[in-house]
Design an enzyme around this catalytic site. Structure first.
Site, PDB file in Angstrom:
ATOM      1  N   TYR A   6       0.823  -1.221   0.098  1.00 46.75           N
ATOM      2  CA  TYR A   6      -0.049  -0.200   0.091  1.00 46.75           C
ATOM      3  C   TYR A   6       0.677   1.254  -0.082  1.00 46.75           C
ATOM      4  O   TYR A   6       0.487   2.141  -0.740  1.00 46.75           O
ATOM      5  CB  TYR A   6      -1.023  -0.077   1.108  1.00 46.75           C
ATOM      6  N   GLU A  33      -8.842  -6.812   4.756  1.00 44.20           N
ATOM      7  CA  GLU A  33      -7.753  -7.773   4.428  1.00 44.20           C
ATOM      8  C   GLU A  33      -7.042  -8.488   5.448  1.00 44.20           C
ATOM      9  O   GLU A  33      -7.093  -9.885   5.491  1.00 44.20           O
ATOM     10  CB  GLU A  33      -6.832  -7.299   3.265  1.00 44.20           C
ATOM     11  N   TYR A  90     -14.737 -17.883  -5.871  1.00 44.59           N
ATOM     12  CA  TYR A  90     -13.547 -18.363  -6.851  1.00 44.59           C
ATOM     13  C   TYR A  90     -12.348 -18.604  -6.254  1.00 44.59           C
ATOM     14  O   TYR A  90     -11.943 -18.409  -4.972  1.00 44.59           O
ATOM     15  CB  TYR A  90     -13.498 -17.065  -7.895  1.00 44.59           C
ATOM     16  N   TYR A 140     -10.719 -18.021 -11.098  1.00 41.41           N
ATOM     17  CA  TYR A 140     -11.819 -18.925 -12.062  1.00 41.41           C
ATOM     18  C   TYR A 140     -12.730 -19.309 -10.789  1.00 41.41           C
ATOM     19  O   TYR A 140     -12.660 -19.606  -9.472  1.00 41.41           O
ATOM     20  CB  TYR A 140     -11.019 -20.131 -12.531  1.00 41.41           C
ATOM     21  N   GLY A 172     -20.380 -17.642 -18.280  1.00 35.89           N
ATOM     22  CA  GLY A 172     -20.839 -17.080 -16.879  1.00 35.89           C
ATOM     23  C   GLY A 172     -21.757 -18.441 -16.253  1.00 35.89           C
ATOM     24  O   GLY A 172     -21.968 -18.053 -14.874  1.00 35.89           O
ATOM     25  N   PHE A 204     -19.541  -9.124 -12.511  1.00 36.08           N
ATOM     26  CA  PHE A 204     -18.855  -9.196 -13.710  1.00 36.08           C
ATOM     27  C   PHE A 204     -17.494  -9.930 -13.550  1.00 36.08           C
ATOM     28  O   PHE A 204     -16.901 -10.056 -12.739  1.00 36.08           O
ATOM     29  CB  PHE A 204     -18.534  -7.750 -14.444  1.00 36.08           C
ATOM     30  N   PHE A 205     -16.994 -10.372 -14.857  1.00 37.02           N
ATOM     31  CA  PHE A 205     -15.582 -10.976 -14.971  1.00 37.02           C
ATOM     32  C   PHE A 205     -14.634  -9.523 -15.146  1.00 37.02           C
ATOM     33  O   PHE A 205     -14.916  -8.787 -15.702  1.00 37.02           O
ATOM     34  CB  PHE A 205     -15.486 -11.973 -16.184  1.00 37.02           C
TER      35      PHE A 205
END
Length: 396
Positions: free
Chosen positions: A95, A137, A190, A208, A276, A383-384
């Site tokens: 960061y 995170e 994913y 993926y 999709g 969305f991808f």
């Protein structure tokens, strides 16, 4: 906390960022990679080459300026991006590097308009936003590591099976190389796959969707092979042509916020286009096996029958369910698209809909679901690729 003066300065820069944001982020990435080429092991090179990452970051910076008085407004976006960061292995020490080069890029692009006062205000604001990402995170990393069979960053997996699902989609069944099991995941999540491709200087990472319901000992991803001349296709082509059963791949733990609410028993529709279909398979299989009485609709659009993956699998699940229907359309055929009339016939607007596919498909489906009376809170989508501004796309 930011002072009122700092927030006022940040808000005043919003119009400039709207006009010059992409120029700033383009310069930012160029500078950062010049000084820190090791970060090219994390970033998607194709998205960089096509300008998608630059545009996505510019929109994020602009949104931060607009909502600086109430950063809670952008927390959903922060969480979504944080999931992507965790799947890529982004660390707290990255960061300060990003912040330093972003501020320099602002100064270089805006020139004298970027006064010392403005740069200091953005330095303060970036610190607050970066701390939010680092905190979110850190929590994700801790949760992932503590989960049974969990890990952080990347772990070696073996390709146990490689199965062709259609002319363009192949499934890879992945098992931990150390013989352990895998963590439970939420349908729709994913994983990232990191590969070192011969002839390429840097590693490449792609996300993926997990394409089957959670299993104790394996993951399954189903990868579409892109065209040879598509810059996005280098990893998919490598997986299809070079990776075989017994080979190893580096894999991240499951992540992502486009997930099924498996606690519901109300009507649900899965609406997919092309590849999709992959996150829909884990969602649909979960419903079929855990709540088979749930009213369920599966609508899928493909280019043609040869490119249609999982058709037999879906039909098999539907036949075992109490109240399920399945319809497909092929765009190579006349009237081969999912239409409003089709949605009206099959989808209950009082239920939930999960939508995934190419951008034009997504925009059309979300618009038509609204037109048949479905509330936004019941329309779930992803969305991808980099984060995109859905409202802007729907206005096109």
């Amino acid at each position: 906390m930011l002072s009122p003066e700092t927030r006022m300065i940040i808000k005043s820069t919003a119009p400039v960022l709207e006009d010059h944001g992409v120029a700033i982020t383009t310069r930012f990435y160029s500078r950062m990679f010049e000084e820190h080429p090791e970060l090219l092991n994390i970033f998607n090179h194709a998205n960089q080459a096509q300008g998608r990452q630059q545009t996505a970051l510019a929109k994020t910076v602009y949104a931060a300026a607009v909502h600086i008085d109430n950063l809670e407004e952008i927390m959903p976006a922060v969480i979504q991006i944080a999931h992507k960061h965790v799947s890529l292995g982004v660390k707290p020490e990255h960061y300060p590097i990003v912040g330093a080069h972003l501020l320099i890029a602002m100064k270089e692009v805006l020139g004298d308009a970027a006064t010392d006062e403005i740069i200091q205000a953005w330095s303060d604001a970036y610190g607050v936003i970066a701390d939010a990402f680092i905190s979110v995170e850190k929590s994700m990393y801790q949760t992932t590591a503590k989960q049974e069979n969990g890990w952080n960053y990347f772990k070696d997996f073996v390709v146990a099976r490689k199965v062709k699902e259609s002319d363009v989609i192949t499934s890879f069944y992945l098992k931990p190389a150390d013989g352990s099991n895998v963590p439970t995941y939420i349908p729709g999540q994913y994983i990232s796959v990191r590969v070192s491709i011969p002839g390429e200087k840097y590693t490449m990472i792609r996300q993926y969707s997990l394409s089957q319901a959670s299993k104790p000992d394996e993951f399954r991803i189903s990868v579409k092979r892109e065209a040879d001349n598509d810059p996005n296709g280098i990893v998919s082509i490598y997986l299809h042509k070079q990776v075989n059963e017994g080979d190893r791949l580096e894999v991240s733990a499951p992540a992502g916020v486009f997930v099924l609410d498996a606690s519901k028993t109300t009507p649900v529709a899965f609406i997919s286009g092309g590849v999709g279909i992959t996150p829909m398979m884990s969602m649909f299989e979960t419903v079929a096996t855990s709540t088979p009485e749930r009213p369920t609709v599966f609508l899928h659009g493909a280019r043609n029958r040869s490119q249609h993956a999982f058709d037999e699998d879906i039909r098999s699940f539907v036949n075992r369910m109490e109240n399920a229907s399945y319809s497909t359309v092929y765009s190579d055929e006349e009237n081969g698209f999912i239409t409003r009339a089709m949605l009206e016939e099959h989808v209950d607007p009082a239920g939930d809909a999960y939508v995934c596919g190419p951008v034009p498909f997504m925009v059309s489906m979300i618009r038509e679901l609204r037109n048949i009376g479905m509330d936004d809170s019941r329309i779930h989508y992803e969305f991808f690729g980099p984060a995109m501004d859905l409202e802007e796309l729907k206005s096109q």
